[in-house]
Scaffold this motif. Structure first.
Motif, PDB file in Angstrom:
ATOM      1  N   THR A   1     -11.238   1.892  -7.701  1.00 62.07           N
ATOM      2  CA  THR A   1     -10.073   1.449  -8.547  1.00 62.07           C
ATOM      3  C   THR A   1     -10.148   0.068  -9.312  1.00 62.07           C
ATOM      4  OG1 THR A   1      -7.672   0.441  -8.145  1.00 62.07           O
ATOM      5  CG2 THR A   1      -9.727  -0.117  -6.477  1.00 62.07           C
TER       6      THR A   1
ATOM      7  N   TYR B   1     -16.041   1.517  -4.141  1.00 64.81           N
ATOM      8  CA  TYR B   1     -15.792   2.090  -3.057  1.00 64.81           C
ATOM      9  C   TYR B   1     -14.286   3.167  -3.269  1.00 64.81           C
ATOM     10  CZ  TYR B   1     -15.015   3.997   1.659  1.00 64.81           C
ATOM     11  OH  TYR B   1     -14.775   4.840   3.021  1.00 64.81           O
ATOM     12  N   TYR B   2     -13.361   2.126  -3.402  1.00 66.34           N
ATOM     13  CA  TYR B   2     -12.065   2.663  -3.761  1.00 66.34           C
ATOM     14  C   TYR B   2     -11.751   3.420  -5.047  1.00 66.34           C
ATOM     15  CZ  TYR B   2     -10.934   0.674   1.073  1.00 66.34           C
ATOM     16  OH  TYR B   2     -10.863   0.244   2.422  1.00 66.34           O
TER      17      TYR B   2
ATOM     18  N   PRO C   1      -4.941  -0.050  -2.955  1.00 71.31           N
ATOM     19  CA  PRO C   1      -5.712  -0.448  -2.021  1.00 71.31           C
ATOM     20  C   PRO C   1      -5.572  -1.952  -1.445  1.00 71.31           C
ATOM     21  CG  PRO C   1      -7.157   0.657  -3.687  1.00 71.31           C
ATOM     22  CD  PRO C   1      -5.784   0.194  -4.492  1.00 71.31           C
TER      23      PRO C   1
ATOM     24  N   ARG D   1       0.718  -1.231   0.044  1.00 72.76           N
ATOM     25  CA  ARG D   1      -0.036   0.038   0.080  1.00 72.76           C
ATOM     26  C   ARG D   1       0.791   1.505   0.073  1.00 72.76           C
ATOM     27  NH1 ARG D   1      -3.165  -1.518   3.668  1.00 72.76           N
ATOM     28  NH2 ARG D   1      -2.114  -0.706   5.540  1.00 72.76           N
TER      29      ARG D   1
ATOM     30  N   MET E   1      -6.721  -4.375  -6.682  1.00 73.99           N
ATOM     31  CA  MET E   1      -6.830  -4.340  -5.071  1.00 73.99           C
ATOM     32  C   MET E   1      -6.297  -5.551  -4.594  1.00 73.99           C
ATOM     33  SD  MET E   1     -10.512  -4.286  -2.794  1.00 73.99           S
ATOM     34  CE  MET E   1     -10.993  -2.888  -3.877  1.00 73.99           C
TER      35      MET E   1
END
Length: 533
Positions: free
Chosen positions: A410, A407-408, A367, A361, A413
């Motif tokens: 992206t 949510y992120y 993320p 990270r 992940m």
């Protein structure tokens, strides 16, 4: 000067229900009464008369043994078992005025603590020990009929007259012949192996005399030995004076069959937080001999590890590793998205994977989420409740991951996963999204495995070294088994780094997994304590 009142030391009146093995019953009675305790025996009226006469003849000169004044013909699940218990209890109350506690036993039970320990244990707290859980809401009953035990009348034995038992039940249902539970009783359920104080026993006997309506109700209840005493104790005794547990160590398989203990279980039995255990194998002569000598022993130290139940379920569960061969119905039309990449770090040492994820990270800005499918307290954003429990996360795994990608904001992940999650790996690797795996192979010292066993409840602080020595190979084999399952699955995009290799050797593999340069991978692996326990 006023004299201090000293509470009398516990003296136990054992209530023994039995129907076979006269030699064993005689030995048990002599053993338990030799140190000052008492015994009331009910020998099944269906059993061999010669066996009963043999027991009476052998114990006729033992003033601490009494026989029930009447004998019931006992049948599993019938009122007769409760009636037999009441007969023995009445005999014990009348014969042994100095008894402070009354303890239910069967012929299959064996003591796993000394009398010295048992008396001290019962003197500690002024309480009754009896499992008593709400009949309707507890989920204590796993198989068979539930509410029907109470609301219909049962006059036949299900094991002896199965056809007519269910025919009678079907007829009562059809005709609506339900009955009311006595209004002032909240029916409880639990194990029949209890230990009650004298005043509780006397209150129960008085209640039986005063409430013929309750007696009539339970006489036609199915398996009343799991509800009669449990309900009456809750009705008569304040809740703070009840410990909802049994003092007899017993285990059941997934099929409801009692677990049997053998010669090599001696140390395990002594380490459990119980006074007796059932069932001991008839062929376990050595453990019976050793336990038989135990009750009269003085000054014995009993380190309590209490890992028995957890250890049994761990070992028995290893043979039932579940595998799914098709997608769940809610996942058939779902996908993480063809354009997305899910990077999964697989590692048995969670702290190692978490350090690696944190490094990733920091160095790449991808993320990362830790063991979200294994750790209840995993740090997750609020996604409307789907993230609230492990059960929900696992059941709706693909929907959860789609929401986390959104949510992120992206398309890449990283998550961490335990090697035991083979079904999770199969699901995600079967998705249209690209799934990449990084297997982190760690070394496992005996000290680490012992710590792991204690963290998951397979061992306690007081577990003996002999028990640990026998347990460690099983845990080590279990870890190897999980790793082999993953290898045998032959997942695509499966990468592997090893603790035994240098960062120079591991860096190209990590770089390929993350699609980064080797220099970035080396920076990630440069953490000095990455593999430190």
């Amino acid at each position: 000067m006023e004299r201090l009142k000293v509470a009398p030391m516990a003296r136990i009146a054992f209530i023994l229900l039995c129907h076979k093995d006269p030699e064993g019953i005689i030995e048990q009675a002599q053993r338990l009464t030799a140190v000052g305790d008492y015994m009331a025996i009910h020998f099944d009226a269906r059993a061999k008369p010669a066996d009963y006469l043999k027991i009476r003849a052998a114990l006729k000169d033992n003033s601490k043994v009494v026989f029930s004044h009447r004998r019931a013909k006992c049948g599993w699940g019938e009122w007769s078992l409760v009636q037999a218990t009441l007969y023995a209890v009445q005999a014990a109350v009348a014969a042994f005025p100095r008894a402070t506690h009354f303890y239910m036993l069967s012929g299959d039970c064996m003591v796993i603590k000394s009398a010295e320990y048992a008396h001290d244990f019962l003197d500690r707290d002024e309480v009754d020990y009896i499992e008593s859980f709400d009949f309707f809401s507890s989920g204590w009953i796993k198989t068979g009929i539930k509410d029907d035990r109470l609301v219909y009348r049962h006059f036949l034995n299900e094991r002896k007259h199965k056809f007519w038992f269910y025919k009678s039940l079907q007829l009562q249902r059809k005709m609506g012949l339900t009955r009311q539970i006595p209004e002032d009783l909240q029916v409880q359920i639990g194990s029949q192996w209890w230990c009650l104080r004298r005043r509780t026993i006397e209150a129960i006997l008085d209640f039986c005399d005063q409430r013929p309506d309750v007696m009539r109700f339970f006489r036609t209840t199915w398996i009343p030995d799991e509800t009669f005493f449990q309900t009456l104790v809750r009705h008569l005794v304040p809740t703070p004076e009840i410990r909802s547990r049994t003092l007899t160590f017993l285990l059941f398989t997934d099929y409801g069959i009692p677990v049997t203990f053998y010669n090599d279980h001696y140390d395990l039995l002594l380490g459990q937080d119980f006074l007796f255990a059932r069932k001991i194998s008839p062929a376990a002569h050595e453990v019976k001999r050793r336990l038989g000598l135990l009750y009269a022993a003085k000054g014995v130290d009993f380190p309590i590890s209490n890992e028995g139940a957890t250890l049994f379920h761990f070992l028995s569960g290893r043979g039932r590793v579940g595998r799914r061969f098709a997608s769940r119905f809610w996942e058939k039309e779902s996908s993480l998205g063809r354009e997305r990449e899910l990077l999964i770090i697989i590692c048995k040492k969670w702290h190692v994977a978490k350090r690696l994820a944190d490094q990733i990270r920091q160095k790449t800005n991808i993320p990362t989420l830790e063991y979200l499918f294994h750790e209840e307290a995993a740090d997750l954003p609020d996604l409307g409740g789907i993230q609230s429990t492990l059960e929900k996360r696992t059941r709706h795994r693909r929907a959860l991951m789609r929401m986390l990608f959104d949510y992120y904001q992206t398309d890449r992940m990283v998550i961490c996963m335990d090697p035991s999650g083979i079904d999770l790996l199969e699901d995600f690797c079967g998705d249209r999204a690209q799934t990449l795996l990084l297997d982190v192979e760690c070394e496992f010292s005996d000290d680490y495995l012992i710590g792991h066993a204690k963290r998951v409840g397979l061992a306690g602080e007081q577990t003996t070294q002999d028990t640990l020595d026998r347990l460690l190979p099983t845990i080590r084999h279990d870890i190897t088994f999980e790793a082999d399952r993953i290898r045998d699955s032959e997942f695509e995009n499966h990468h592997r780094i090893r603790e035994s290799q240098s960062s120079t050797e591991n860096a190209p593999v990590l770089a390929d997994f993350l699609s980064t340069g080797t220099s970035t991978a080396q920076e990630i692996l440069a953490l000095d304590h990455l593999f430190t326990d």
